[in-house]
Scaffold this active site. Structure first.
Site, mmCIF file in Angstrom:
data_model
loop_
_atom_site.group_PDB
_atom_site.id
_atom_site.type_symbol
_atom_site.label_atom_id
_atom_site.label_comp_id
_atom_site.label_asym_id
_atom_site.label_seq_id
_atom_site.Cartn_x
_atom_site.Cartn_y
_atom_site.Cartn_z
ATOM 1 N N SER A 15 -31.681 -8.691 -22.279
ATOM 2 C CA SER A 15 -32.419 -7.388 -22.388
ATOM 3 C C SER A 15 -33.496 -7.408 -23.230
ATOM 4 O O SER A 15 -34.880 -7.120 -23.243
ATOM 5 C CB SER A 15 -31.636 -6.053 -22.225
ATOM 6 O OG SER A 15 -30.555 -6.015 -21.468
ATOM 7 N N ARG A 40 -35.122 -1.106 -29.361
ATOM 8 C CA ARG A 40 -33.901 -0.449 -28.856
ATOM 9 C C ARG A 40 -34.298 0.917 -28.113
ATOM 10 O O ARG A 40 -33.523 1.311 -27.336
ATOM 11 C CB ARG A 40 -33.090 0.093 -30.165
ATOM 12 C CG ARG A 40 -31.850 0.240 -29.770
ATOM 13 C CD ARG A 40 -30.879 0.306 -31.094
ATOM 14 N NE ARG A 40 -30.473 -0.987 -31.493
ATOM 15 C CZ ARG A 40 -29.733 -1.964 -30.643
ATOM 16 N NH1 ARG A 40 -29.123 -1.252 -29.897
ATOM 17 N NH2 ARG A 40 -29.383 -3.048 -31.125
ATOM 18 N N HIS A 43 -35.020 -0.443 -24.743
ATOM 19 C CA HIS A 43 -33.813 -1.057 -24.307
ATOM 20 C C HIS A 43 -32.994 0.333 -23.545
ATOM 21 O O HIS A 43 -32.432 0.186 -22.385
ATOM 22 C CB HIS A 43 -32.992 -1.657 -25.125
ATOM 23 C CG HIS A 43 -31.783 -2.137 -24.662
ATOM 24 N ND1 HIS A 43 -30.425 -1.492 -25.049
ATOM 25 C CD2 HIS A 43 -31.375 -3.118 -23.859
ATOM 26 C CE1 HIS A 43 -29.425 -2.097 -24.152
ATOM 27 N NE2 HIS A 43 -29.849 -3.040 -23.553
#
Length: 215
Positions: A15, A40, A43
């Site tokens: 990812s 992050r 994500h």
């Protein structure tokens, strides 16, 4: 049978490889410490617009790391943030996360005063000198009130505030309003944000000082 990745570490690694590729030249807009936080958040949301919306003010990453390494208490404006944070990793640094929005005394006081529980909760939490980080992912009123408490000198300046309330009433305005406070601050411009984004931001700092196995 269709083959697919089953291992969680491999899924996360792949990812982040995709995120890095699709960010392209925008990677240059961030420092080496900021970029893991941006990735992050993307994500968590699968939304690349966050690369344009996230803002880092007054050296928040270094200050946040300092607070975490010193074993701070972390006030959260939702139970979802408390539950989303890695308790295992926080414990390794002597940190604890908590909220007061469901506290009986806070509920009673908010009803008596005719204000939100978030306002009363932030007031109570700010009196605790061991609480150096404030994570606000839901309530604009908490961010407004925290600004008032800091500027009036009623509380010490926090070492980190993450202001990412989501919504249509006061969310964008409160985040912009807080920018004038001279404290380490990470925010998301506009209406977007939320508890999961707030958790991702803190984890983006936390995992820079804690090396997870396999990563």
């Amino acid at each position: 049978m269709r083959e697919y990745i089953k291992e969680p570490q491999l899924i996360e690694k792949r990812s982040f490889e995709i995120i890095t590729s699709e960010l392209g030249d925008k990677i240059k807009n961030f420092t080496d410490e900021e970029l893991p936080i941006v990735k992050r958040v993307i994500h968590t949301t699968a939304d690349f617009q966050y690369a344009d919306l996230i803002k880092f003010l007054n050296n928040p990453i270094e200050s946040g790391k300092k607070a975490l390494l010193e074993g701070t208490k972390i006030y959260c404006d939702t139970n979802m943030i408390v539950n989303g944070l890695s308790k295992m990793v926080l414990k390794k640094f002597g940190c604890t996360a908590y909220t007061l929005v469901s506290d009986e005394e806070v509920a009673r006081e908010s009803k008596e005063r005719g204000v939100t529980r978030s306002i009363v909760g932030i007031e109570h939490a700010s009196r605790d000198t061991d609480t150096k980080i404030f994570l606000i992912g839901n309530a604009p009123t908490a961010l407004y009130r925290l600004k008032e408490l800091i500027e009036s000198g009623e509380i010490e300046k926090p070492l980190l505030v993450v202001g990412a309330p989501v919504g249509f009433v006061g969310a964008s305005e409160s985040k912009e309003f807080f920018k004038s406070v001279d404290v380490p601050y990470i925010t998301i411009d506009g209406r977007k944000g939320g508890s999961t984004v707030t958790v991702a931001i803190l984890h983006g700092i936390l995992y820079q000082i804690y090396k997870r196995e396999g990563f």
